[in-house]
Design an enzyme around this catalytic site. Sequence first.
Site: not given
Ligand code: AMP
Length: 241
Positions: A32, A107, A147, A179, A190
């Site tokens: 994404k 999400r 990554r 990360r 996740r």
């Molecule tokens: P990402 O970088 O999109 O993979 O997000 C990393 C982490 O941030 C996720 O595993 C969640 O813990 C938190 N996170 C990101 N976006 C959301 C969201 N829309 N709602 C809740 N938690 C989020």
Amino acid sequence: MTIDSATHRPAPAETNFLPGPVLLLGAPGVGKGTQAKSLMAEFGIPQISTGDLLRGNIAKGTELGKTARSLMDQGQLVSDDLVNQMVADRLAQPDVVRGYILDGFPRTLNQAEWVDREIASKAGTLPIVAISIVVSYDQLLHRITGRRISPAGRIYNVYSNPPVVSGICDVDGSVLVQRSDDSEVVFTERMKTFEAQTAPVVEHYRRQGRFEEVNGDQAVEQVTVEITAALKRLRQKGPKS
Ligand code: AMP
């Protein structure tokens, strides 16, 4: 990004096509973020990544960052209220008028219902279109654990897109980092969170109709081509279709 055949330089972002609000949906690691950056360059609209906004809060040591950190490190979601407020603040900025790409949001069904209302309430805004990127589980695991990211946000992968010098960004020479939630253990959590809470969001937008699925198990550039084509098709749909 389009390359101008006369100058061999990236063509300026398309300005006569109005992308409007675009949701990029998909499991962790489908690409994404990478695709959102390509669409940003192609259409001249911002990427709004809730994961990046949360990591920004962690880096700054804000209260939100402190609350988010441990949840993120366990592969769990930050609460809807906190994330929705963060998105509301971001959508109040002027650079979103022609459209934007929401990456990693919504999400949960609660977030989806909130954002549907929020966007519908803004006069003159185009309806939401949603594009879901689909990649097999084994590919995702490889992508997540391989990554590496530069401080400026450039994304590499030790298996499929390594930098020339291991651990160093090709563009600015900075040290690449992994990360803290990109380990295999957190990835498994996740994915469970995705299946339980985010898969219903994908179905919500599939039912709404302005939705397409794209195969993310292809070269990055081909995925971009297919997402761009899907976005243009979805924007040609009439108001009720
Ligand atoms: P990402 O970088 O999109 O993979 O997000 C990393 C982490 O941030 C996720 O595993 C969640 O813990 C938190 N996170 C990101 N976006 C959301 C969201 N829309 N709602 C809740 N938690 C989020």
